[in-house]
Design a protein around this motif. Structure first.
Motif, PDB file in Angstrom:
ATOM      1  N   ARG A 211     -19.910  44.119 -28.600  1.00 11.79           N
ATOM      2  CA  ARG A 211     -19.362  45.395 -28.116  1.00 11.79           C
ATOM      3  C   ARG A 211     -19.235  45.389 -26.596  1.00 11.79           C
ATOM      4  N   THR A 212     -20.274  44.912 -25.916  1.00 18.08           N
ATOM      5  CA  THR A 212     -20.269  44.884 -24.458  1.00 18.08           C
ATOM      6  C   THR A 212     -19.314  43.807 -23.942  1.00 18.08           C
TER       7      THR A 212
ATOM      8  N   SER B 157     -29.767  41.365 -25.460  1.00 13.24           N
ATOM      9  CA  SER B 157     -28.424  41.919 -25.288  1.00 13.24           C
ATOM     10  C   SER B 157     -28.307  42.615 -23.928  1.00 13.24           C
ATOM     11  N   MET B 158     -29.416  43.183 -23.451  1.00 12.90           N
ATOM     12  CA  MET B 158     -29.406  43.798 -22.123  1.00 12.90           C
ATOM     13  C   MET B 158     -29.144  42.738 -21.054  1.00 12.90           C
TER      14      MET B 158
ATOM     15  N   ASN C 253     -34.545  42.706 -22.942  1.00 15.35           N
ATOM     16  CA  ASN C 253     -33.926  42.552 -24.248  1.00 15.35           C
ATOM     17  C   ASN C 253     -32.724  41.608 -24.093  1.00 15.35           C
TER      18      ASN C 253
ATOM     19  N   GLY D 108     -25.596  41.781 -21.176  1.00 16.23           N
ATOM     20  CA  GLY D 108     -24.746  42.843 -20.652  1.00 16.23           C
ATOM     21  C   GLY D 108     -24.755  42.909 -19.130  1.00 16.23           C
TER      22      GLY D 108
ATOM     23  N   THR E  78     -24.374  44.374 -30.273  1.00 20.39           N
ATOM     24  CA  THR E  78     -24.280  44.994 -28.947  1.00 20.39           C
ATOM     25  C   THR E  78     -23.638  44.034 -27.944  1.00 20.39           C
TER      26      THR E  78
ATOM     27  N   GLU F 149     -16.449  42.961 -25.270  1.00 20.56           N
ATOM     28  CA  GLU F 149     -15.106  43.535 -25.237  1.00 20.56           C
ATOM     29  C   GLU F 149     -14.936  44.435 -24.010  1.00 20.56           C
ATOM     30  N   ALA F 150     -15.912  45.323 -23.808  1.00 18.81           N
ATOM     31  CA  ALA F 150     -15.802  46.305 -22.723  1.00 18.81           C
ATOM     32  C   ALA F 150     -15.770  45.639 -21.348  1.00 18.81           C
ATOM     33  N   SER F 151     -16.451  44.513 -21.205  1.00 20.88           N
ATOM     34  CA  SER F 151     -16.536  43.878 -19.890  1.00 20.88           C
ATOM     35  C   SER F 151     -15.428  42.847 -19.685  1.00 20.88           C
TER      36      SER F 151
END
Lengths: 289, 289
Positions: A140-141, A255-256, A253, A259, A137, A143-145
């Motif tokens: 994934r995040t 990954s949270m 969490n 993120g 996660t 890349e998006a950010s």
């Protein structure tokens, strides 16, 4: 068609699925599912295995959903082997296998490659992160950010673990990452190069995460799910940040937390860019007489 | 001590673990592990089961880690039954059971209870969310970010699913939530009451999520992991928001998207509060002559 579970290829794939050492030795990883196969760069695909069922479907069905059409096209460019359905089930890491997996070459980055990018890069540094879902996660995040690269301590879970790969949703092919022997040393090197390193900690002694400017070269340092960061990693970082929590929540969490930090940096960068565009457009506006 | 797998209590616990219907019928849920037992309000605990191993440890070991000491104290206030270790393993939902589980009364909230709170409340509305880990993480993050309540469509995964409970990290005891037959109807009711509802969608036609003011009554509407929100839920919401993504990322993990939105609201609220404090302290500052 492979029909025996004792087939050498099948045995090797099981090894590669289960053991990070085997993956490292062969310099490959296993990506399962149609989406992952489609996202894998063609020149990095070493082998492809299909179930008989999927093979038959791709061969004979005329109208297929788009991703299967794309799959059919891509399979014309790479060689593949068909595997009996029940044998494939034994090598698959998922409950309901989609019927395709690929053995893919690993791209090996060094710390230098990762740090040698753009001026105002943004990095994630992960120390002793253990949960595969969290790592996937985060990638994934990342890349998006708009994160430029991820640096992992050698005790972190393996990025090529099938569960991690699945939860990256393809980011594994696009976000550069590297494992380092010593995370503290990496933090030191980053600081020397003028990258501000922010250790995410749970203490309210630290400053709130949104009190900093993340528009220059920035790295967020995230620790283990249960125990957080090592004292040394905290001490070596430029600043300590915490994410305020209400209620009786003891932590977020991992990954949270990662993120929220990455998207705060992205938010600040977008705002700065917009501001600069506004200033620029004001300056260049033709004078009205 | 319970030593037989065919014991009626053991059978019932397995039922409660596996089936949301059984849990609903009995009006209870099962919380496993030391932390969950400690966080459960005493008056809501209906039954407690301990392994023989944990029982012996709590009874005879003098120096125990703090959480086991707390466990020992709390067990003086509630009745419990001891279960043979191998029987406990059969009812446990975890790979390495901690040796304690509790049957806990469900607190049932109605939509009215949830909406009847403070003026500037903040809510999460979840339509057809399916992954237990995502739901648990959303509840955990909801508590930490100061969310007042969570409204779930009846097709969402059951909040009392053991995997969900585990990933809430105790937030299940503290964040009010309710299932509604019709999410669209709930969105409509919220709008009528002046709560701004923001549908999180993947289209760049929507406005960036940080372009809105979330300091008044706010609800974020999050959809299914694969298919997003229904057309109707989008249409009925006050506004549509999207979280900008770079690279080739197609989407964020649903709980990550929810967390980024909740923490953006929390950030705006903290800033507003600080600003108001500043204004207030300026106004009341004694004049210096």
């Amino acid at each position: 068609m492979i029909t025996s579970p004792s087939n050498g290829r099948i045995k090797l794939i099981r090894e590669l699925m289960a053991h990070s050492k085997a993956r490292k030795k062969e310099g490959v990883f296993v990506a399962e599912g149609v989406k992952m196969f489609l996202e894998a760069p063609e020149n990095e695909i070493r082998e492809v295995y299909l179930t008989e069922r999927l093979y038959t479907r791709l061969k004979f069905e005329k109208e297929l959903p788009k991703k299967y059409e794309d799959c059919r096209l891509k399979l014309k460019e790479v060689s593949y082997e068909v595997v009996a359905d029940d044998i494939f089930e034994r090598i698959s890491d998922t409950v309901t296998p989609q019927g395709i997996l690929a053995i893919i070459d690993r791209r090996e980055y060094q710390l230098e490659d990762i740090l040698g990018g753009r001026m105002n890069a943004i990095y994630m540094v992960l120390e002793n992160l253990q949960d595969p879902g969290n790592l996937g996660t985060i990638l994934r995040t990342a890349e998006a950010s708009g994160v430029d690269g991820v640096i992992l301590g050698e005790n972190c879970v393996d990025m090529y673990n099938p569960k991690v790969i699945r939860s990256t949703m393809g980011a594994i092919f696009r976000v550069p990452f590297t494992y380092v022997e010593n995370v503290r040393e990496a933090i030191r090197i980053m600081s020397e190069r003028g990258i501000s390193t922010y250790a995410a900690i749970l203490s309210e002694d630290a400053k709130e995460y949104d009190a900093f400017d993340y528009t220059t070269a920035t790295a967020f340092v995230i620790g283990n799910e249960g125990n957080g960061l090592s004292e040394e990693a905290i001490r070596l970082s430029t600043s300590q940040v915490f994410i305020p929590m209400q209620g009786e929540a003891e932590s977020l969490n991992a990954s949270m937390a990662a993120g929220i930090l990455m998207y705060e940096a992205a938010r600040q960068r977008r705002h700065k860019e917009k501001q600069q565009k506004r200033i620029f457009s004001t300056q260049t506006m033709p004078e009205i007489k």
